[in-house]
Design a protein around this motif. Structure first.
Motif, PDB file in Angstrom:
ATOM      1  N   ILE A  42       0.855  -1.187   0.000  1.00  0.00           N
ATOM      2  CA  ILE A  42       0.000   0.000   0.000  1.00  0.00           C
ATOM      3  C   ILE A  42       0.890   1.236   0.000  1.00  0.00           C
ATOM      4  O   ILE A  42       1.912   1.264   0.690  1.00  0.00           O
ATOM      5  N   GLY A  43       0.484   2.261  -0.745  1.00  0.00           N
ATOM      6  CA  GLY A  43       1.278   3.483  -0.797  1.00  0.00           C
ATOM      7  C   GLY A  43       0.454   4.714  -0.496  1.00  0.00           C
ATOM      8  O   GLY A  43      -0.735   4.777  -0.801  1.00  0.00           O
ATOM      9  N   ALA A  44       1.104   5.695   0.126  1.00  0.00           N
ATOM     10  CA  ALA A  44       0.495   7.007   0.377  1.00  0.00           C
ATOM     11  C   ALA A  44       1.173   8.005  -0.557  1.00  0.00           C
ATOM     12  O   ALA A  44       2.407   8.057  -0.621  1.00  0.00           O
ATOM     13  N   PHE A  45       0.375   8.773  -1.256  1.00  0.00           N
ATOM     14  CA  PHE A  45       0.900   9.732  -2.222  1.00  0.00           C
ATOM     15  C   PHE A  45       0.481  11.151  -1.835  1.00  0.00           C
ATOM     16  O   PHE A  45      -0.644  11.383  -1.430  1.00  0.00           O
ATOM     17  N   SER A  46       1.413  12.063  -1.978  1.00  0.00           N
ATOM     18  CA  SER A  46       1.146  13.484  -1.820  1.00  0.00           C
ATOM     19  C   SER A  46       1.556  14.146  -3.128  1.00  0.00           C
ATOM     20  O   SER A  46       2.728  14.064  -3.523  1.00  0.00           O
ATOM     21  N   LYS A  47       0.596  14.744  -3.801  1.00  0.00           N
ATOM     22  CA  LYS A  47       0.859  15.370  -5.104  1.00  0.00           C
ATOM     23  C   LYS A  47       1.563  14.396  -6.045  1.00  0.00           C
ATOM     24  O   LYS A  47       2.567  14.711  -6.666  1.00  0.00           O
ATOM     25  N   GLU A  48       1.053  13.170  -6.100  1.00  0.00           N
ATOM     26  CA  GLU A  48       1.537  12.096  -6.973  1.00  0.00           C
ATOM     27  C   GLU A  48       2.933  11.579  -6.630  1.00  0.00           C
ATOM     28  O   GLU A  48       3.505  10.779  -7.355  1.00  0.00           O
ATOM     29  N   GLN A  49       3.490  11.992  -5.487  1.00  0.00           N
ATOM     30  CA  GLN A  49       4.789  11.495  -5.031  1.00  0.00           C
ATOM     31  C   GLN A  49       4.555  10.495  -3.900  1.00  0.00           C
ATOM     32  O   GLN A  49       3.832  10.780  -2.945  1.00  0.00           O
ATOM     33  N   LEU A  50       5.194   9.312  -4.003  1.00  0.00           N
ATOM     34  CA  LEU A  50       5.078   8.300  -2.955  1.00  0.00           C
ATOM     35  C   LEU A  50       5.787   8.792  -1.697  1.00  0.00           C
ATOM     36  O   LEU A  50       6.983   9.073  -1.729  1.00  0.00           O
ATOM     37  N   VAL A  51       5.041   8.907  -0.600  1.00  0.00           N
ATOM     38  CA  VAL A  51       5.620   9.416   0.649  1.00  0.00           C
ATOM     39  C   VAL A  51       5.499   8.423   1.802  1.00  0.00           C
ATOM     40  O   VAL A  51       6.035   8.649   2.882  1.00  0.00           O
ATOM     41  N   GLY A  52       4.797   7.306   1.571  1.00  0.00           N
ATOM     42  CA  GLY A  52       4.649   6.299   2.613  1.00  0.00           C
ATOM     43  C   GLY A  52       4.287   4.959   2.015  1.00  0.00           C
ATOM     44  O   GLY A  52       3.673   4.893   0.950  1.00  0.00           O
ATOM     45  N   THR A  53       4.707   3.909   2.694  1.00  0.00           N
ATOM     46  CA  THR A  53       4.371   2.561   2.237  1.00  0.00           C
ATOM     47  C   THR A  53       4.242   1.622   3.427  1.00  0.00           C
ATOM     48  O   THR A  53       4.851   1.837   4.474  1.00  0.00           O
ATOM     49  N   ALA A  54       3.421   0.607   3.256  1.00  0.00           N
ATOM     50  CA  ALA A  54       3.270  -0.474   4.232  1.00  0.00           C
ATOM     51  C   ALA A  54       2.958  -1.735   3.447  1.00  0.00           C
ATOM     52  O   ALA A  54       2.274  -1.679   2.417  1.00  0.00           O
ATOM     53  N   SER A  55       3.461  -2.864   3.921  1.00  0.00           N
ATOM     54  CA  SER A  55       3.220  -4.134   3.246  1.00  0.00           C
ATOM     55  C   SER A  55       2.534  -5.091   4.208  1.00  0.00           C
ATOM     56  O   SER A  55       2.821  -5.108   5.407  1.00  0.00           O
ATOM     57  N   PHE A  56       1.621  -5.884   3.659  1.00  0.00           N
ATOM     58  CA  PHE A  56       0.818  -6.828   4.431  1.00  0.00           C
ATOM     59  C   PHE A  56       0.995  -8.211   3.823  1.00  0.00           C
ATOM     60  O   PHE A  56       0.736  -8.415   2.637  1.00  0.00           O
ATOM     61  N   TYR A  57       1.428  -9.168   4.660  1.00  0.00           N
ATOM     62  CA  TYR A  57       1.799 -10.513   4.214  1.00  0.00           C
ATOM     63  C   TYR A  57       0.876 -11.554   4.846  1.00  0.00           C
ATOM     64  O   TYR A  57       0.648 -11.520   6.058  1.00  0.00           O
ATOM     65  N   LYS A  58       0.406 -12.492   4.057  1.00  0.00           N
ATOM     66  CA  LYS A  58      -0.360 -13.612   4.595  1.00  0.00           C
ATOM     67  C   LYS A  58       0.647 -14.514   5.297  1.00  0.00           C
ATOM     68  O   LYS A  58       1.399 -15.238   4.651  1.00  0.00           O
ATOM     69  N   GLU A  59       0.676 -14.418   6.619  1.00  0.00           N
ATOM     70  CA  GLU A  59       1.668 -15.167   7.399  1.00  0.00           C
ATOM     71  C   GLU A  59       1.073 -15.545   8.753  1.00  0.00           C
ATOM     72  O   GLU A  59       0.667 -14.677   9.527  1.00  0.00           O
ATOM     73  N   HIS A  60       1.036 -16.833   9.017  1.00  0.00           N
ATOM     74  CA  HIS A  60       0.512 -17.335  10.296  1.00  0.00           C
ATOM     75  C   HIS A  60       1.600 -17.230  11.363  1.00  0.00           C
ATOM     76  O   HIS A  60       2.772 -17.450  11.093  1.00  0.00           O
ATOM     77  N   ASN A  61       1.201 -16.877  12.577  1.00  0.00           N
ATOM     78  CA  ASN A  61       2.114 -16.838  13.716  1.00  0.00           C
ATOM     79  C   ASN A  61       1.560 -17.795  14.768  1.00  0.00           C
ATOM     80  O   ASN A  61       0.483 -17.555  15.318  1.00  0.00           O
ATOM     81  N   SER A  62       2.281 -18.858  15.045  1.00  0.00           N
ATOM     82  CA  SER A  62       1.799 -19.904  15.955  1.00  0.00           C
ATOM     83  C   SER A  62       1.656 -19.411  17.397  1.00  0.00           C
ATOM     84  O   SER A  62       1.023 -20.076  18.212  1.00  0.00           O
ATOM     85  N   LYS A  63       2.214 -18.256  17.715  1.00  0.00           N
ATOM     86  CA  LYS A  63       2.096 -17.710  19.068  1.00  0.00           C
ATOM     87  C   LYS A  63       0.785 -16.962  19.270  1.00  0.00           C
ATOM     88  O   LYS A  63       0.487 -16.522  20.385  1.00  0.00           O
ATOM     89  N   LEU A  64       0.004 -16.828  18.199  1.00  0.00           N
ATOM     90  CA  LEU A  64      -1.246 -16.071  18.257  1.00  0.00           C
ATOM     91  C   LEU A  64      -2.434 -16.961  17.960  1.00  0.00           C
ATOM     92  O   LEU A  64      -2.317 -17.952  17.241  1.00  0.00           O
TER      93      LEU A  64
END
Length: 145
Positions: A42-64
């Motif tokens: 996912i990206g955040a854009f300000s005036k068409e310039q990428l200023v932020g990003t975050a990634s989300f992964y399908k990943e199981h955590n056995s501690k949860l």
């Protein structure tokens, strides 16, 4: 103008290089699972310039507990655009996409110094911590969607 949208891996890595791993090459900024069809960048854009990003992964955590889990990783905000709610907006946008796909748990690992930020967004400490030799004390955080 401010816009949040899905982006491709190359865009996410370009900002990771600038913010998280300055001086690293492209391959050093890749995370396991970046190329998976289930991963969302996912990206955040300000005036068409990428200023932020975050990634989300399908990943199981056995501690949860939970059936359908994703991991948040690679949150990077251009220093010139911090304190503008870009990170918070990226995470909430990603959470909405995940919830629409019946994902019930979002988790991440973060530095202990970042706990208040993630707690403000509704994440909770799990009690699972470890010491990373370069990043310091890391904490497993979880949010039920």
């Amino acid at each position: 103008m401010f816009e949040i949208k899905r982006i491709d891996l190359r865009e996410a890595i370009s900002l990771r290089q600038k913010v998280i791993l300055p001086g690293a090459n492209f391959e050093e900024c890749k995370y396991a699972g970046d190329d998976s069809k289930d991963t969302m960048h996912i990206g955040a854009f300000s005036k068409e310039q990428l200023v932020g990003t975050a990634s989300f992964y399908k990943e199981h955590n056995s501690k949860l507990k939970g059936k359908n889990m994703y991991r948040l990783q690679g949150l990077a905000i251009d220093p010139e655009h911090r304190n503008e709610l870009r990170g918070q907006t990226l995470i909430l946008f990603g959470e909405n996409l995940l919830a629409q796909n019946e994902i019930d748990v979002l988790w991440c690992k973060t530095r202990a110094s970042n706990l208040p930020y993630y707690q403000h967004l509704g994440f909770h400490e799990t009690g699972d911590t470890y010491n990373h030799k370069e990043k310091g004390l890391q904490v497993l955080m979880v949010k039920h969607l």
